[in-house]
Scaffold this active site. Structure first.
Site, short mmCIF file in Angstrom:
data_model
loop_
_atom_site.label_atom_id
_atom_site.label_comp_id
_atom_site.label_asym_id
_atom_site.label_seq_id
_atom_site.Cartn_x
_atom_site.Cartn_y
_atom_site.Cartn_z
N ALA A 131 0.86 -1.19 0.00
CA ALA A 131 0.00 0.00 0.00
C ALA A 131 0.89 1.23 0.00
CB ALA A 131 -0.92 0.00 1.22
N SER A 132 0.34 2.30 -0.56
CA SER A 132 1.10 3.55 -0.62
C SER A 132 0.15 4.71 -0.35
CB SER A 132 1.75 3.71 -2.00
OG SER A 132 2.43 4.95 -2.09
N ALA A 133 0.52 5.56 0.63
CA ALA A 133 -0.32 6.70 0.99
C ALA A 133 0.55 7.96 1.02
CB ALA A 133 -0.99 6.47 2.33
N SER A 134 -0.05 9.05 1.46
CA SER A 134 0.64 10.34 1.38
C SER A 134 1.82 10.43 2.34
CB SER A 134 -0.34 11.47 1.69
OG SER A 134 -0.97 11.25 2.93
N VAL A 135 1.74 9.75 3.48
CA VAL A 135 2.77 9.88 4.51
C VAL A 135 3.77 8.73 4.47
CG1 VAL A 135 3.15 9.89 7.01
CG2 VAL A 135 1.35 11.30 6.02
N GLN A 137 4.54 4.27 3.09
CA GLN A 137 4.11 3.11 2.32
C GLN A 137 4.53 1.84 3.04
OE1 GLN A 137 5.81 3.73 -1.60
NE2 GLN A 137 7.40 2.21 -1.29
N VAL A 138 3.88 0.72 2.69
CA VAL A 138 4.00 -0.52 3.45
C VAL A 138 4.55 -1.63 2.57
CG1 VAL A 138 2.72 -2.26 4.76
CG2 VAL A 138 2.09 0.15 4.95
N ASP A 287 -9.06 7.02 12.85
CA ASP A 287 -8.92 6.99 11.39
C ASP A 287 -9.53 5.69 10.85
OD1 ASP A 287 -8.22 8.10 8.98
OD2 ASP A 287 -6.14 7.43 9.03
#
Length: 547
Positions: A131-135, A137-138, A287
């Site tokens: 997964a990849s987000a704004s802050v 990634q995993v 969240d």
């Protein structure tokens, strides 16, 4: 140099807003009125322009401005007290998805954090991110003992980007607060400050790991929610390693249906998790959107939630907890006067507000809603309607409850998506009633006695001397109280109650201590000693209640 960078970014923001036809919003600010008149004379503004709805235009602009503004828009989407419904609903479509950064960069950051090659730390490291987000990634990985884990690593340079954008948000917020007629009431600067705190909390992986550990302890003996284990030996400021969990994303309704999941139980359990966190633990995952929630399908008849991403958590002060519990209770009992009184008592609306007028306004909002079947009542929407009504009475925004509003909307939305007939009140009522009992009922009495009794017994030997000194000072005219105002009258009454409470506590403590003395049993029967102890305990509890 910083000034030039900020100016360049500000120009970019303005250009994006104008490109998406948001000039009408910018030019409504009084400071921009002269520029607005000039801008409307430009050739390209002549005639009618076909425009998309304003909510969609705002969403598209935030997406163009990047992940920091996307997350800010997501937060604003829960603020129905700030935004009209059409904008708030559109902002809920914002997705915190950004392209992943290269696996080589992730590997370099991990090796820098550990001071050794990835191959020495992990038996296996998957280069392709999960997964990849704004802050962050995993990546998936395997420890040398065979444990399946996930590695969460911060994006390179993300802190610098955030600081630049937050600085600009403060500039824009201060302009709105100064020149917009609603600015003072809505306090945009405080909204940005709350967002700044939350997003910088997300940058500290050790803080997120601590949040996860606390939630895991809270739910260790509960079947509702499973929190993955944190591997502290592998956690650093910018890298966190957790147990890998396996489940079906909560948003995959069709896939869950193929496993025969009990959707009614799943929906009710989500509400139970929310109220357990807020009213029992006072520590809640803030969240809980569908991307962070999975379902354990090993027992379809009694499914369990699995949660990830613990960068944002929330807590409430005792006053906020009490306000919420009493409001929930008053709402569903249709006690609108109590709701109005709570708003005044908490300072959310001015003390000069006429309670009867406010009560009437609340009734006009709530009565049509409560005429529906209770399973069709959205409590999150009801609260938002209440806040919108309270705007007419100069209700001030309460930033400390932003996370709670957001979480409630997410949880209720998930519950209704899973089970449309979800009865929120029936599910929530036991939690609210228990909390009320613990605050004002028998449980509160016993807890207060258990907490205060050791202090009382410790100070009991000194009380006679203190009372003697107090009386002596009063006799010498050293305590001169002038009852010249209502406030001093209240203080006098408070002192009287305190004196009565102290007398009861002193008498009760003496009787209780006497009952415990071995010598008393020599000349009194056991029933008399027990009577002494019981009377002392009653006096102690009465004194505690009078405080």
């Amino acid at each position: 140099m910083k000034v030039l960078l900020r100016l360049s970014r500000l120009i970019t923001i303005v250009r994006v807003f104008f490109r998406h036809g948001l000039d009408e919003l910018l030019l409504t600010i009084p400071l921009m009125h002269p520029l607005g008149r000039l801008y409307r004379l430009m050739p390209w503004n002549r005639g009618q322009r076909n425009r998309k709805p304003r909510g969609e235009r705002i969403r598209l602009a935030l997406e163009d401005l990047g992940p920091i503004f996307i997350k800010f828009g997501q937060m604003l989407s829960t603020r129905r007290d700030l935004l009209p419904d059409d904008i708030a609903l559109e902002l809920r479509l914002l997705q915190d998805r950004v392209p992943p950064f290269p696996a080589e960069e992730a590997r370099r950051l991990i090796e820098t954090a550990y001071g050794r090659p990835v191959t020495e730390v992990f038996q296996q490291f998957e280069a392709r991110p999960m997964a990849s987000a704004s802050v962050a990634q995993v990546h998936a990985a395997t420890l040398w003992d065979g444990s399946a884990v996930v590695i969460k690593v911060l994006r390179p340079g993300i802190e610098k980007t955030i600081r630049q954008d937050i600085a600009l948000m403060y500039v824009l917020a201060s302009l709105l607060q100064r020149y917009w007629k609603e600015g003072r009431r809505l306090r945009p600067t405080e909204v940005v400050r709350e967002y700044e705190k939350n997003i910088f909390d997300e940058l500290d992986m050790q803080r997120e790991a601590a949040n996860a550990s606390q939630l895991r302890r809270n739910f260790a003996n509960l079947p509702d929610l499973y929190i993955p284990e944190v591997y502290w030996d592998y956690t650093r400021l910018n890298v966190m390693v957790m147990e890998r969990i396996y489940g079906v994303p909560i948003g995959n309704i069709e896939e869950l249906a193929t496993f025969g999941i009990n959707f009614k139980r799943l929906g009710e359990r989500g509400v139970e998790i929310f109220f357990t966190q807020v009213f029992r633990h006072n520590f809640f995952h803030a969240d809980m959107h569908p991307g962070n929630i999975f379902v354990d399908i090993s027992n379809p008849a009694d499914p369990r939630y699995l949660a990830v991403d613990f960068g944002i958590v929330g807590t409430l002060s005792p006053a906020d907890q009490r306000y919420l519990a009493e409001n929930f209770h008053a709402f569903f009992n249709r006690d609108y006067r109590r709701v109005a009184e709570l708003h005044v008592e908490s300072g959310w609306v001015p003390a000069s507000t006429r309670v009867d007028e406010f009560e009437s306004a609340i009734r006009s909002v709530c009565e049509p809603i409560f005429e529906r079947p209770i399973s069709q009542i959205s409590f999150g929407q009801l609260l938002m309607r209440l806040f919108q009504t309270a705007r007419r009475f100069n209700m001030q925004v309460q930033p400390q409850l932003v996370l709670l509003q957001k979480t409630l909307l997410n949880i209720e939305g998930l519950g209704r998506q899973l089970y449309p007939e979800l009865d929120l009140w029936t599910t929530a009522k036991p939690f609210i009633q228990r909390w009320m009992d613990e605050q004002v009922g028998v449980r509160a009495l016993l807890r207060g006695a258990r907490y205060n009794l050791p202090k009382l017994l410790e100070n009991l030997p000194y009380m006679p001397n203190l009372l003697h000194d107090l009386l002596q000072q009063a006799n010498q005219n050293q305590l001169r109280l002038q009852w010249e105002s209502a406030q001093l009258e209240q203080l006098r009454q408070s002192l009287q109650r305190a004196q009565q409470s102290n007398r009861l506590l002193l008498a009760g403590g003496v009787l209780l201590l006497a009952a415990l003395l071995p010598g008393l049993q020599a000349w009194l029967p056991h029933s008399g000693v027990a009577l002494f102890g019981l009377l002392g305990l009653i006096l102690l509890l009465t004194g505690l209640l009078r405080r």
